[in-house]
Design a protein around this motif. Structure first.
Motif, PDB file in Angstrom:
ATOM      1  N   GLY A 393       0.653 -23.274 -28.557  1.00 54.41           N
ATOM      2  CA  GLY A 393      -0.399 -24.059 -27.892  1.00 54.41           C
ATOM      3  C   GLY A 393      -0.989 -23.354 -26.666  1.00 54.41           C
ATOM      4  N   ILE A 394      -1.978 -23.991 -26.080  1.00 47.15           N
ATOM      5  CA  ILE A 394      -2.671 -23.387 -24.933  1.00 47.15           C
ATOM      6  C   ILE A 394      -2.558 -24.345 -23.750  1.00 47.15           C
ATOM      7  CG2 ILE A 394      -4.889 -22.443 -24.129  1.00 47.15           C
ATOM      8  CD1 ILE A 394      -5.671 -22.360 -27.184  1.00 47.15           C
ATOM      9  N   SER A 395      -2.286 -23.805 -22.569  1.00 45.38           N
ATOM     10  CA  SER A 395      -2.149 -24.683 -21.392  1.00 45.38           C
ATOM     11  C   SER A 395      -3.512 -25.278 -21.035  1.00 45.38           C
ATOM     12  CB  SER A 395      -1.604 -23.896 -20.202  1.00 45.38           C
ATOM     13  OG  SER A 395      -2.594 -23.019 -19.727  1.00 45.38           O
ATOM     14  N   GLU A 396      -3.493 -26.436 -20.419  1.00 50.17           N
ATOM     15  CA  GLU A 396      -4.748 -27.117 -20.071  1.00 50.17           C
ATOM     16  C   GLU A 396      -5.614 -26.257 -19.161  1.00 50.17           C
ATOM     17  OE1 GLU A 396      -3.623 -31.373 -19.624  1.00 50.17           O
ATOM     18  OE2 GLU A 396      -5.595 -31.396 -18.629  1.00 50.17           O
ATOM     19  N   ARG A 397      -4.949 -25.498 -18.270  1.00 50.05           N
ATOM     20  CA  ARG A 397      -5.633 -24.633 -17.315  1.00 50.05           C
ATOM     21  C   ARG A 397      -6.446 -23.549 -18.046  1.00 50.05           C
ATOM     22  NH1 ARG A 397      -3.417 -20.548 -13.855  1.00 50.05           N
ATOM     23  NH2 ARG A 397      -1.766 -20.563 -15.367  1.00 50.05           N
ATOM     24  N   ASP A 398      -5.884 -23.063 -19.182  1.00 48.13           N
ATOM     25  CA  ASP A 398      -6.536 -21.954 -19.905  1.00 48.13           C
ATOM     26  C   ASP A 398      -7.592 -22.431 -20.893  1.00 48.13           C
ATOM     27  OD1 ASP A 398      -4.974 -20.242 -18.549  1.00 48.13           O
ATOM     28  OD2 ASP A 398      -3.581 -19.803 -20.216  1.00 48.13           O
ATOM     29  N   LEU A 399      -7.491 -23.711 -21.261  1.00 44.67           N
ATOM     30  CA  LEU A 399      -8.365 -24.197 -22.353  1.00 44.67           C
ATOM     31  C   LEU A 399      -9.853 -23.900 -22.117  1.00 44.67           C
ATOM     32  CD1 LEU A 399      -7.167 -27.604 -23.833  1.00 44.67           C
ATOM     33  CD2 LEU A 399      -7.613 -25.461 -25.001  1.00 44.67           C
ATOM     34  N   GLY A 400     -10.299 -24.081 -20.862  1.00 49.42           N
ATOM     35  CA  GLY A 400     -11.732 -23.895 -20.582  1.00 49.42           C
ATOM     36  C   GLY A 400     -12.161 -22.441 -20.546  1.00 49.42           C
ATOM     37  N   LYS A 401     -11.187 -21.520 -20.562  1.00 49.66           N
ATOM     38  CA  LYS A 401     -11.550 -20.103 -20.368  1.00 49.66           C
ATOM     39  C   LYS A 401     -11.340 -19.245 -21.610  1.00 49.66           C
ATOM     40  CE  LYS A 401      -9.530 -20.465 -15.802  1.00 49.66           C
ATOM     41  NZ  LYS A 401      -8.260 -20.090 -15.226  1.00 49.66           N
ATOM     42  N   ILE A 402     -10.684 -19.813 -22.640  1.00 45.81           N
ATOM     43  CA  ILE A 402     -10.285 -18.935 -23.762  1.00 45.81           C
ATOM     44  C   ILE A 402     -11.466 -18.296 -24.498  1.00 45.81           C
ATOM     45  CG2 ILE A 402      -8.008 -19.964 -24.178  1.00 45.81           C
ATOM     46  CD1 ILE A 402      -9.351 -21.521 -26.475  1.00 45.81           C
ATOM     47  N   PHE A 403     -12.704 -18.855 -24.320  1.00 46.97           N
ATOM     48  CA  PHE A 403     -13.856 -18.249 -25.013  1.00 46.97           C
ATOM     49  C   PHE A 403     -14.525 -17.170 -24.150  1.00 46.97           C
ATOM     50  CE2 PHE A 403     -13.555 -22.410 -27.158  1.00 46.97           C
ATOM     51  CZ  PHE A 403     -13.411 -21.955 -28.463  1.00 46.97           C
ATOM     52  N   ASN A 404     -13.996 -16.950 -22.930  1.00 46.67           N
ATOM     53  CA  ASN A 404     -14.566 -15.897 -22.076  1.00 46.67           C
ATOM     54  C   ASN A 404     -14.112 -14.519 -22.559  1.00 46.67           C
ATOM     55  OD1 ASN A 404     -15.530 -17.959 -20.609  1.00 46.67           O
ATOM     56  ND2 ASN A 404     -14.149 -17.701 -18.860  1.00 46.67           N
ATOM     57  N   GLN A 405     -15.043 -13.550 -22.389  1.00 50.82           N
ATOM     58  CA  GLN A 405     -14.714 -12.198 -22.834  1.00 50.82           C
ATOM     59  C   GLN A 405     -13.517 -11.661 -22.051  1.00 50.82           C
ATOM     60  OE1 GLN A 405     -18.142  -9.618 -22.588  1.00 50.82           O
ATOM     61  NE2 GLN A 405     -19.069 -10.758 -24.263  1.00 50.82           N
ATOM     62  N   PHE A 406     -12.581 -11.035 -22.745  1.00 54.16           N
ATOM     63  CA  PHE A 406     -11.380 -10.396 -22.186  1.00 54.16           C
ATOM     64  C   PHE A 406     -10.380 -11.378 -21.576  1.00 54.16           C
ATOM     65  CE2 PHE A 406     -14.631  -7.038 -21.897  1.00 54.16           C
ATOM     66  CZ  PHE A 406     -14.051  -6.131 -22.762  1.00 54.16           C
ATOM     67  N   PHE A 407     -10.609 -12.673 -21.787  1.00 54.04           N
ATOM     68  CA  PHE A 407      -9.636 -13.615 -21.231  1.00 54.04           C
ATOM     69  C   PHE A 407      -8.434 -13.713 -22.170  1.00 54.04           C
ATOM     70  CE2 PHE A 407      -7.567 -17.694 -20.875  1.00 54.04           C
ATOM     71  CZ  PHE A 407      -7.301 -17.729 -19.524  1.00 54.04           C
ATOM     72  N   ARG A 408      -7.282 -13.602 -21.567  1.00 58.56           N
ATOM     73  CA  ARG A 408      -6.038 -13.801 -22.338  1.00 58.56           C
ATOM     74  C   ARG A 408      -5.225 -14.851 -21.586  1.00 58.56           C
ATOM     75  NH1 ARG A 408      -2.509  -9.915 -24.615  1.00 58.56           N
ATOM     76  NH2 ARG A 408      -2.760 -11.264 -26.430  1.00 58.56           N
ATOM     77  N   GLY A 409      -4.788 -15.844 -22.291  1.00 60.54           N
ATOM     78  CA  GLY A 409      -4.083 -16.953 -21.640  1.00 60.54           C
ATOM     79  C   GLY A 409      -2.706 -16.563 -21.118  1.00 60.54           C
ATOM     80  N   ASN A 410      -2.102 -17.507 -20.382  1.00 64.60           N
ATOM     81  CA  ASN A 410      -0.777 -17.158 -19.848  1.00 64.60           C
ATOM     82  C   ASN A 410       0.285 -17.119 -20.948  1.00 64.60           C
ATOM     83  OD1 ASN A 410      -0.522 -19.819 -20.316  1.00 64.60           O
ATOM     84  ND2 ASN A 410       0.019 -20.425 -18.212  1.00 64.60           N
ATOM     85  N   ASN A 411      -0.111 -17.532 -22.169  1.00 67.34           N
ATOM     86  CA  ASN A 411       0.815 -17.421 -23.310  1.00 67.34           C
ATOM     87  C   ASN A 411       0.672 -16.053 -23.981  1.00 67.34           C
ATOM     88  OD1 ASN A 411      -1.589 -17.523 -24.597  1.00 67.34           O
ATOM     89  ND2 ASN A 411      -1.257 -19.499 -25.622  1.00 67.34           N
ATOM     90  N   SER A 412      -0.216 -15.171 -23.436  1.00 67.47           N
ATOM     91  CA  SER A 412      -0.572 -13.940 -24.150  1.00 67.47           C
ATOM     92  C   SER A 412       0.586 -12.934 -24.170  1.00 67.47           C
ATOM     93  CB  SER A 412      -1.808 -13.313 -23.534  1.00 67.47           C
ATOM     94  OG  SER A 412      -1.561 -13.053 -22.174  1.00 67.47           O
ATOM     95  N   ASN A 413       1.530 -13.101 -23.214  1.00 69.46           N
ATOM     96  CA  ASN A 413       2.654 -12.148 -23.260  1.00 69.46           C
ATOM     97  C   ASN A 413       3.502 -12.358 -24.516  1.00 69.46           C
ATOM     98  OD1 ASN A 413       3.456 -14.574 -22.394  1.00 69.46           O
ATOM     99  ND2 ASN A 413       4.351 -13.915 -20.434  1.00 69.46           N
ATOM    100  N   TYR A 414       3.215 -13.445 -25.196  1.00 67.65           N
ATOM    101  CA  TYR A 414       3.910 -13.763 -26.447  1.00 67.65           C
ATOM    102  C   TYR A 414       3.583 -12.718 -27.525  1.00 67.65           C
ATOM    103  CZ  TYR A 414       5.407 -16.713 -30.364  1.00 67.65           C
ATOM    104  OH  TYR A 414       6.013 -17.205 -31.480  1.00 67.65           O
ATOM    105  N   THR A 415       2.353 -12.207 -27.462  1.00 66.82           N
ATOM    106  CA  THR A 415       1.920 -11.250 -28.489  1.00 66.82           C
ATOM    107  C   THR A 415       0.778 -10.353 -27.966  1.00 66.82           C
ATOM    108  OG1 THR A 415       0.929 -11.067 -30.685  1.00 66.82           O
ATOM    109  CG2 THR A 415       0.409 -13.026 -29.467  1.00 66.82           C
ATOM    110  N   ASP A 416       0.490  -9.302 -28.696  1.00 72.18           N
ATOM    111  CA  ASP A 416      -0.578  -8.354 -28.314  1.00 72.18           C
ATOM    112  C   ASP A 416      -1.957  -8.968 -28.514  1.00 72.18           C
ATOM    113  OD1 ASP A 416       1.022  -6.389 -27.558  1.00 72.18           O
ATOM    114  OD2 ASP A 416       0.841  -5.198 -29.422  1.00 72.18           O
ATOM    115  N   GLY A 417      -2.923  -8.382 -27.851  1.00 70.63           N
ATOM    116  CA  GLY A 417      -4.314  -8.837 -28.078  1.00 70.63           C
ATOM    117  C   GLY A 417      -5.254  -8.146 -27.116  1.00 70.63           C
ATOM    118  N   THR A 418      -6.517  -8.441 -27.286  1.00 73.92           N
ATOM    119  CA  THR A 418      -7.533  -7.786 -26.428  1.00 73.92           C
ATOM    120  C   THR A 418      -8.349  -8.797 -25.627  1.00 73.92           C
ATOM    121  OG1 THR A 418      -9.139  -7.873 -28.218  1.00 73.92           O
ATOM    122  CG2 THR A 418      -7.840  -5.841 -28.020  1.00 73.92           C
ATOM    123  N   GLY A 419      -8.267 -10.059 -25.993  1.00 70.89           N
ATOM    124  CA  GLY A 419      -9.061 -11.087 -25.288  1.00 70.89           C
ATOM    125  C   GLY A 419     -10.515 -11.097 -25.716  1.00 70.89           C
ATOM    126  N   ILE A 420     -10.805 -10.456 -26.848  1.00 73.26           N
ATOM    127  CA  ILE A 420     -12.202 -10.407 -27.312  1.00 73.26           C
ATOM    128  C   ILE A 420     -12.432 -11.367 -28.485  1.00 73.26           C
ATOM    129  CG2 ILE A 420     -13.954  -8.897 -28.365  1.00 73.26           C
ATOM    130  CD1 ILE A 420     -12.835  -6.627 -26.750  1.00 73.26           C
TER     131      ILE A 420
END
Ligand code: ADP
Length: 456
Positions: A393-420
């Protein structure tokens, strides 16, 4: 020629034409009035003189004397009287003889009773005079010095005032058009000063709600958009440099460290493995960037055609599972597809497949069970796809930002990614005039709802 001068000239020419028509009408009508008034005067004077001759019985010599004396100070009327057989009965001054009477003229006067014509500058009246049941033909000529001078003076006054008027109108027109175009000059001067380095500058907007203010407003709105996209580009370039630098720095550090002294084969292999992992990250990032650039094209450059969403979903699943055979992806349909038009949208196959791949990939990679499912609803208006997982899941704090370019949520350390991925997915859905919404609860799962209209 500058618009300002063109308008002044046009304005002057128009006013000059109107004024010319007005002045010509005044001049011609006053000329005509003078002429007809003077014919009347001539006629009355001729009848009075004939009355003196016939009715009062004034002697012809006396009348001729009066004519000769008056002639020196006045433009005295010169009269001649004929009988119906063209015999001269009386003439004010045969030696001067302004009107060259002929028998034809005599007959014409008899026939028409009253005629008016010019003999050089002299006005002539020819009329039939009745006395004791006897018809006489009278010609009377005179020069309207007073009236003609008045008309000439009127002409001079009109020409003079016309010239003065046109001059004044031209000067005033220049002044007014300068005043009217001052705001345009301000706009041009301000626009000259605006460049990439000071895109925050705006054109001056005057209080009045006129066309120029509207134009400045429109320009300013355009500058707002340009500034925004310019800032976005700057941020994008900054982010890309940052994102590319991190794995590259890691590779360099790893290789430099390994190279600093002799290592065992195992250590060399570890270093190569680490460098390979970072290089793969780089490749993934560059691929994502290329896709993003593609989706950012001018919409007119993207090729659209009718495509079946179910087929694209199957393709996307196959591609994801080829690289991640452990991912489990379920595709379910709300009901049976009876009309293929209901599952078809007008879109770009490559871009839509890319967005589905991102959503499948995210759903699986952010879930312990590496599972995700998509539920497909469709009707005459649109196709709705619900991508859901039972992941972190995604934290409420991150929900509004996940569609921003290069944004990776605080759950991103769970797995690799680019935020794109998600910003690219949103861009693609918007290009298809669709919408994407997210609903998520931490440790329960996420659902991304994509709606796509059948036609753009
Ligand atoms: P990336 O997946 O490469 O990090 P995305 O743009 O695809 O970048 O996603 C942005 C962020 O949104 C992710 O880093 C993650 O925090 C969050 N996110 C996206 N999809 C999910 C999902 N299905 N479950 C949990 N978090 C998600």
């Amino acid at each position: 020629m500058r618009i300002r001068n063109r308008i002044t000239l046009l304005f002057t020419v128009l006013t000059a034409s109107l004024l010319l028509i007005f002045a010509t009408t005044v001049y011609l009508s006053s000329k005509k009035n003078r002429e007809s008034e003077y014919y009347n005067v001539l006629k009355n004077e001729a009848i009075t003189k004939a009355n003196l001759l016939f009715k009062v019985g004034v002697d012809a010599h006396i009348l001729q004397d009066i004519y000769h004396h008056n002639r020196e100070v006045l433009d005295e009327l010169e009269m001649a009287v004929y009988d119906t057989s063209f015999h001269l009965l009386y003439h004010d001054a045969e030696s001067i003889d302004i009107v060259k009477e002929t028998r034809q003229l005599n007959d014409r006067i008899l026939k028409e009773k009253e005629i008016y014509f010019y003999e050089d500058d002299w006005q002539v009246v020819g009329l039939v005079y009745l006395h004791n049941d006897q018809q006489y033909v009278i010609t009377a000529a005179s020069y309207d010095r007073y009236g003609i001078n008045k008309t000439k003076n009127l002409l001079h006054t009109l020409v003079f005032s016309f010239c003065i008027f046109i001059f004044v109108i031209y000067v005033v027109g220049l002044y007014i058009s300068k005043k009217a175009f001052d705001p345009v000059k301000d706009i041009t001067d301000s626009a000259h000063k605006i460049s990439a380095s000071n895109l925050d500058m705006r054109l001056q907007v005057h209080n009045s709600k006129d066309e120029l203010s509207e134009m400045s407003d429109t320009f300013n709105a355009m500058l707002d958009r340009l500034e925004k996209s310019f800032d976005a580009q700057k941020e994008f370039v900054y982010n890309i440099s940052h994102e590319l630098r991190t794995p590259l720095a890691a590779i360099i550090a790893e290789l430099e460290l390994t190279n600093s002294k002799e290592r065992s084969i195992g250590q060399y292999q570890d270093a190569i493995d680490n460098a390979l992992t970072d290089s793969r990250k780089l490749t993934q990032l560059i691929n994502n960037l290329l896709d993003l650039a593609k989706a950012n094209y001018d919409t007119s450059e993207i090729h659209y055609k009718p495509i079946r969403i179910d087929e694209i979903l199957l393709d996307a699943r196959q591609i994801v599972q080829r690289t991640h055979p452990n991912y489990k992806i379920d595709i379910n349909f709300d009901r049976e597809i009876e009309d293929e038009n209901e599952i078809t949208v007008h879109g770009n196959e490559y871009l839509l497949r890319l967005s589905f791949i991102n959503l499948f990939d995210n759903g699986c990679k952010f879930s312990n069970n590496s599972k995700c499912r998509v539920m497909v609803y469709f009707d005459k208006a649109q196709v709705i796809l619900k991508f859901s997982d039972e992941g972190i899941g995604i934290s409420e704090r991150d929900l509004g930002k996940i569609f921003n370019q290069f944004f990776r949520g605080n759950n991103s350390n769970y797995t690799d990614g680019t935020g794109i991925g998600l910003s690219l997915t949103q861009k693609i859905i918007h290009l298809h005039k669709g919408d994407i919404q997210v609903y998520s609860q931490e440790n329960i799962g996420s659902t991304f709802t994509v709606s796509l209209p059948h036609n753009l």
